[in-house]
Design a protein around this motif. Structure first.
Motif, PDB file in Angstrom:
ATOM      1  N   GLY A 299       0.788  -1.222   0.000  1.00  0.00           N
ATOM      2  CA  GLY A 299       0.000   0.000   0.000  1.00  0.00           C
ATOM      3  C   GLY A 299       0.820   1.273   0.000  1.00  0.00           C
ATOM      4  O   GLY A 299       0.271   2.368  -0.161  1.00  0.00           O
ATOM      5  N   ASP A 300       2.129   1.150   0.163  1.00  0.00           N
ATOM      6  CA  ASP A 300       3.007   2.321   0.170  1.00  0.00           C
ATOM      7  C   ASP A 300       3.349   2.694  -1.269  1.00  0.00           C
ATOM      8  O   ASP A 300       3.868   1.870  -2.026  1.00  0.00           O
ATOM      9  CB  ASP A 300       4.281   2.005   0.958  1.00  0.00           C
ATOM     10  CG  ASP A 300       5.116   3.242   1.253  1.00  0.00           C
ATOM     11  OD1 ASP A 300       5.339   4.045   0.321  1.00  0.00           O
ATOM     12  OD2 ASP A 300       5.555   3.403   2.402  1.00  0.00           O
ATOM     13  N   GLU A 301       3.090   3.929  -1.651  1.00  0.00           N
ATOM     14  CA  GLU A 301       3.306   4.359  -3.036  1.00  0.00           C
ATOM     15  C   GLU A 301       4.769   4.322  -3.450  1.00  0.00           C
ATOM     16  O   GLU A 301       5.086   4.364  -4.645  1.00  0.00           O
ATOM     17  CB  GLU A 301       2.760   5.773  -3.232  1.00  0.00           C
ATOM     18  CG  GLU A 301       3.488   6.845  -2.436  1.00  0.00           C
ATOM     19  CD  GLU A 301       2.941   8.233  -2.695  1.00  0.00           C
ATOM     20  OE1 GLU A 301       1.931   8.340  -3.417  1.00  0.00           O
ATOM     21  OE2 GLU A 301       3.531   9.212  -2.179  1.00  0.00           O
ATOM     22  N   ASN A 302       5.667   4.229  -2.472  1.00  0.00           N
ATOM     23  CA  ASN A 302       7.097   4.211  -2.778  1.00  0.00           C
ATOM     24  C   ASN A 302       7.694   2.807  -2.788  1.00  0.00           C
ATOM     25  O   ASN A 302       8.916   2.657  -2.871  1.00  0.00           O
ATOM     26  CB  ASN A 302       7.859   5.079  -1.773  1.00  0.00           C
ATOM     27  CG  ASN A 302       7.570   6.556  -1.964  1.00  0.00           C
ATOM     28  OD1 ASN A 302       7.477   7.035  -3.095  1.00  0.00           O
ATOM     29  ND2 ASN A 302       7.401   7.273  -0.866  1.00  0.00           N
ATOM     30  N   ILE A 303       6.842   1.787  -2.691  1.00  0.00           N
ATOM     31  CA  ILE A 303       7.314   0.400  -2.690  1.00  0.00           C
ATOM     32  C   ILE A 303       6.614  -0.373  -3.799  1.00  0.00           C
ATOM     33  O   ILE A 303       5.385  -0.413  -3.864  1.00  0.00           O
ATOM     34  CB  ILE A 303       7.052  -0.285  -1.333  1.00  0.00           C
ATOM     35  CG1 ILE A 303       7.783   0.449  -0.209  1.00  0.00           C
ATOM     36  CG2 ILE A 303       7.488  -1.749  -1.383  1.00  0.00           C
ATOM     37  CD1 ILE A 303       7.491  -0.104   1.184  1.00  0.00           C
ATOM     38  N   LEU A 304       7.396  -0.976  -4.676  1.00  0.00           N
ATOM     39  CA  LEU A 304       6.877  -1.850  -5.725  1.00  0.00           C
ATOM     40  C   LEU A 304       7.085  -3.293  -5.277  1.00  0.00           C
ATOM     41  O   LEU A 304       8.220  -3.728  -5.072  1.00  0.00           O
ATOM     42  CB  LEU A 304       7.609  -1.606  -7.043  1.00  0.00           C
ATOM     43  CG  LEU A 304       7.207  -2.495  -8.228  1.00  0.00           C
ATOM     44  CD1 LEU A 304       5.780  -2.187  -8.678  1.00  0.00           C
ATOM     45  CD2 LEU A 304       8.186  -2.326  -9.394  1.00  0.00           C
TER      46      LEU A 304
END
Length: 375
Positions: A299-304
């Motif tokens: 859910g973190d926009e900085n983690i793929l």
């Protein structure tokens, strides 16, 4: 937002299609069963990780060895009953791409299963093997020293095998973490459940962005998506490459209509992990707990988040040896690939992708095709 210690050190991450392609019955890996999705098609990916500051290179996972019939006798029957097609071993792929194997300082196995360990004997003895907790007591020595062993003596002979010890002193998103290079550029995460010693990895691709290499935390993104942390949008983003059988623009109702939890269809994963003993997960409840933690990171926009068998990665053209995937956020990959798995779901008539010509664009072969079953 998930707390991750700050650092200015990064690693370059290169994506490798190991050419290990597997087909399995969906019910072995997913519950409940959705009518029409009877088979999972599993490509297998590895990652070459280069530490910019030191130049050290490590390999995270290896796919399968091409000569899988030379695996330990205790393992060969389970491979033979899978649909499996292997074109090359990962060492061949690396050499063809110009990678000097002597420059690899470490091979990191997410876990011991045959489709992740390759053939360690084909790498220099100076390359250490990094494994998760409780590995040595469960898997060493190998075959033939131990007749019923699940791994080979040749995987370990003359090689340093380093077992990672985790503590609660450092945690990232619910995972006990180990700072691999000691500078915050690469973390190993304790992620047991699927197998003894299963680990994941969190690579810092820019100062503020990361790629989470999930190994076999699960085998299908629908096990952790959608979630309360990453909800299904009312309309699937136009950047997602949807199969022709779906309308454009594509409303999420095409998929929520078949969701097992109708009143939470946009915020609850389509599937759970099977909880029966003796299945593909050594500790099913613990594996499900780790999937819940994975959802938070997702859910973190900085983690793929990339799991080892995610079919969405077949759409990525920026592969080893020419490219790395560090600019994933700039390229919009999270939005583009997070919902790609929806193509694998059956439609409301119970028909899945393999019944349509759309599958041909991904070179998916039928599990009944002898080219796929290289026995």
């Amino acid at each position: 937002m998930v707390y991750i210690p700050k650092s200015t050190f990064v690693v370059d991450v290169q994506l490798i299609n190991t050419t290990t392609d597997i087909t399995v019955k969906s019910g072995d890996l997913l519950q409940p069963e959705l009518k029409g999705q009877d088979t999972l098609y599993l490509p297998t990916f590895a990652f070459l990780i280069r530490h910019r500051a030191s130049g050290r290179s490590v390999l995270f996972d290896c796919g399968s060895r091409k000569d899988w019939k030379n695996l330990p006798p205790a393992i060969v029957p389970s491979v033979a009953t899978s649909g499996v097609h292997i074109e090359k071993s990962v060492d061949e792929i690396l050499l063809e791409g110009g990678q000097d194997l002597n420059e690899l300082t470490s091979i990191i196995w997410s876990h011991w299963h045959w489709d992740h360990i390759g053939d360690a004997s084909r790498f220099p003895k100076t390359t250490e093997l990094v494994v998760g907790p409780n590995f040595k007591e469960n898997f060493m020595p190998g075959y033939p020293t131990k007749e019923d062993a699940l791994l080979l003596d040749s995987d370990f002979e003359g090689r340093n095998v380093r077992e990672i010890k985790f503590s609660d002193d450092l945690q990232i998103g619910g995972f006990p973490a180990h700072d691999f290079f000691g500078d915050g550029s690469l973390y190993l995460l304790d992620a047991p459940g699927h197998a003894v010693g299963h680990i994941a990895s969190l690579a810092r691709t820019t100062v503020n962005t990361f790629v989470l290499l999930g190994g076999d935390s699960c085998h299908f993104p629908g096990v952790f998506r959608p979630s309360a942390h990453l909800t299904l949008p009312s309309t699937i983003p136009s950047t997602v490459r949807m199969d022709a059988r779906f309308p454009r623009p594509c409303p999420s109702s095409c998929f929520t209509s078949i969701h097992p939890v109708q009143d939470q269809a946009s915020s609850t994963p389509f599937y759970n992990l099977p909880q029966a003993k003796g299945g593909w997960y050594a500790d099913p409840p613990r594996a499900q707990e780790r999937v819940t933690s994975l959802s938070e990171l997702d859910g973190d926009e900085n983690i793929l988040v990339l799991i080892a068998h995610d079919m969405a990665m077949l759409e990525i053209k920026e592969l080893f040896p020419r490219h790395n995937i560090n600019a994933w956020k700039e390229k919009g990959w999270k939005e583009r690939f997070a919902w790609s798995f929806l193509n694998e779901l059956p439609n409301d008539a119970g028909k899945a992708r393999r019944e349509f010509e759309d599958a041909e664009r991904l070179d998916i072969k039928s599990p009944d095709n002898e080219d796929w079953r290289s026995r």
